[in-house]
Design a protein around this motif. Structure first.
Motif, short mmCIF file in Angstrom:
data_model
loop_
_atom_site.label_atom_id
_atom_site.label_comp_id
_atom_site.label_asym_id
_atom_site.label_seq_id
_atom_site.Cartn_x
_atom_site.Cartn_y
_atom_site.Cartn_z
N ILE A 32 34.18 32.41 -7.46
CA ILE A 32 34.47 32.68 -8.87
C ILE A 32 33.71 33.91 -9.36
N VAL A 33 32.40 33.95 -9.09
CA VAL A 33 31.59 35.07 -9.55
C VAL A 33 31.96 36.36 -8.83
N GLY A 34 32.29 36.25 -7.54
CA GLY A 34 32.71 37.43 -6.80
C GLY A 34 33.94 38.06 -7.42
N VAL A 35 34.91 37.23 -7.78
CA VAL A 35 36.13 37.73 -8.43
C VAL A 35 35.79 38.35 -9.79
N ALA A 36 34.86 37.71 -10.53
CA ALA A 36 34.48 38.22 -11.85
C ALA A 36 33.82 39.59 -11.74
N ILE A 37 32.92 39.75 -10.77
CA ILE A 37 32.25 41.04 -10.60
C ILE A 37 33.23 42.12 -10.14
N LEU A 38 34.10 41.75 -9.20
CA LEU A 38 35.10 42.71 -8.74
C LEU A 38 36.05 43.10 -9.86
N GLY A 39 36.40 42.10 -10.69
CA GLY A 39 37.27 42.38 -11.83
C GLY A 39 36.61 43.29 -12.85
N GLY A 40 35.28 43.26 -12.86
CA GLY A 40 34.53 44.11 -13.79
C GLY A 40 34.01 45.37 -13.13
N TYR A 41 34.68 45.81 -12.07
CA TYR A 41 34.22 46.97 -11.31
C TYR A 41 34.02 48.20 -12.19
N PHE A 45 27.16 49.31 -14.85
CA PHE A 45 26.36 48.56 -13.87
C PHE A 45 25.55 47.43 -14.50
N PRO A 46 24.87 47.64 -15.65
CA PRO A 46 24.08 46.54 -16.23
C PRO A 46 24.90 45.28 -16.52
N MET A 47 26.19 45.44 -16.86
CA MET A 47 27.03 44.28 -17.14
C MET A 47 27.38 43.54 -15.86
N ARG A 48 27.68 44.28 -14.79
CA ARG A 48 27.94 43.63 -13.50
C ARG A 48 26.68 42.93 -13.00
N TYR A 49 25.55 43.58 -13.20
CA TYR A 49 24.27 43.02 -12.79
C TYR A 49 24.01 41.72 -13.54
N VAL A 110 17.34 46.14 0.47
CA VAL A 110 17.79 46.67 1.75
C VAL A 110 18.39 45.52 2.54
N LEU A 111 19.61 45.68 3.01
CA LEU A 111 20.29 44.59 3.70
C LEU A 111 21.20 45.12 4.80
N LYS A 112 21.69 44.20 5.61
CA LYS A 112 22.60 44.57 6.69
C LYS A 112 23.96 44.98 6.13
N LYS A 113 24.48 46.07 6.63
CA LYS A 113 25.77 46.57 6.16
C LYS A 113 26.87 45.55 6.36
N SER A 114 26.77 44.74 7.41
CA SER A 114 27.81 43.76 7.72
C SER A 114 27.97 42.71 6.62
N LEU A 115 26.93 42.48 5.82
CA LEU A 115 27.01 41.49 4.75
C LEU A 115 28.05 41.88 3.70
N LEU A 116 28.29 43.16 3.56
CA LEU A 116 29.24 43.63 2.55
C LEU A 116 30.68 43.34 2.94
N GLN A 117 30.89 42.90 4.18
CA GLN A 117 32.24 42.60 4.65
C GLN A 117 32.64 41.15 4.38
N ILE A 118 31.71 40.34 3.88
CA ILE A 118 32.02 38.94 3.58
C ILE A 118 32.95 38.90 2.37
N PRO A 119 34.09 38.21 2.49
CA PRO A 119 35.04 38.17 1.38
C PRO A 119 34.42 37.71 0.06
N PHE A 120 34.77 38.39 -0.99
CA PHE A 120 34.38 38.10 -2.37
C PHE A 120 32.88 38.27 -2.61
N GLY A 121 32.06 37.45 -2.01
CA GLY A 121 30.61 37.57 -2.22
C GLY A 121 30.07 38.91 -1.74
N LEU A 125 28.84 42.14 -3.90
CA LEU A 125 27.51 42.68 -3.66
C LEU A 125 27.55 44.19 -3.48
N ALA A 126 28.63 44.69 -2.89
CA ALA A 126 28.76 46.12 -2.65
C ALA A 126 28.80 46.92 -3.94
#
Length: 254
Positions: A32-41, A45-49, A110-121, A125-126
């Motif tokens: 749900i939150v992933g969709v909300a953040i993506l919808g607010g692309y 930035f402060p609002m997405r944060y 700082v995180l692994k680039k592969s984490l950004l490939q997880i759907p929605f979450g 994060l990206a």
């Protein structure tokens, strides 16, 4: 690496039930939150944060409600109020990857680039200005950490770095990588060391979360100006190792 400590905590029905309920909550709320953040692309930035912050607040509330797990922090006065800083944190669990945002904000990590490939979450994060590195290419990863890290610090974001590079079990020790301290040396921003024992209650690679109180200790700022990277790293590592011993001793007295 030293020998990891084996947890003596026993999993009962409450632990299994609470961990299951939390897992279900994380799966659905992340969607749900992933969709909300993506919808607010296209929002600032402060609002997405802020949307992400609300999710973390709710997650930690559910963690306490379902699993009886909370935390307490010592040393909040060491977090600078007038500038950003590099946080060099102990890494034992998934807990610190989200919970630190409640008392160190605004931040990126700082995180692994592969984490950004997880759907929605991961996709969401990206959009939150992470410093995503490819560990297979260490030279390029270090350059990205320094370049993007300086940019984030100058924007006013705290940069969280886990210098051990991976989650390390309680009682174990892994030599600190130099990336965070090199960022401090190049940027001139201070380093804040942080220790905690989250792995005692939310073990790495474990489905189960145990009731208790995670102890967090935040150390005084380490000045990085006119210091070598190895000296900054050694000072932070020494403080964190001492703080971890203190946390263990305090826990043994109870």
């Amino acid at each position: 690496m030293t020998q990891p400590r084996t947890s003596s905590r026993q999993a009962d029905f409450r632990v299994y039930l609470g961990s299951t309920l939390l897992f279900i909550y994380i799966v659905f709320s992340t969607l749900i939150v992933g969709v909300a953040i993506l919808g607010g692309y296209f929002l600032p930035f402060p609002m997405r944060y802020k949307i992400a912050d609300i999710w973390i607040d709710c997650l930690l509330f559910m963690l306490k409600l379902c699993c009886g797990l909370s935390y307490e922090v010592e040393g909040l006065e060491n977090i600078p109020r007038d500038q950003a800083a590099i946080i060099l944190s102990k890494h034992q669990s998934a807990w610190e990857t989200v919970a630190l945002r409640q008392f160190i904000s605004p931040q990126t990590a700082v995180l692994k680039k592969s984490l950004l490939q997880i759907p929605f979450g991961g996709w969401a994060l990206a959009t939150l200005k992470p410093i995503a590195i490819d560990r297979q290419n260490q030279k390029e990863a270090l350059k990205m950490l320094i370049d993007q890290g300086i940019e984030r610090l100058q924007e006013g974001l705290f940069v969280v770095v886990f210098p051990e590079g991976t989650r390390v079990a309680p009682g174990a020790h892994k030599k600190f990588n130099a990336g965070g301290s090199m960022l401090a040396q190049k940027s001139g921003f201070p380093v804040i060391p942080l220790a905690h024992n989250a792995g005692e209650y939310w073990p790495r690679n474990s489905f189960l979360k145990y009731p208790g109180v995670i102890k967090v200790k935040i150390g005084p700022a380490i000045n990085s100006i006119d210091k070598k990277s190895k000296d900054i790293n050694a000072e932070a590592e020494a403080w964190i190792n001492k703080a971890m011993l203190d946390i263990a001793e305090e826990g043994a007295k109870k």
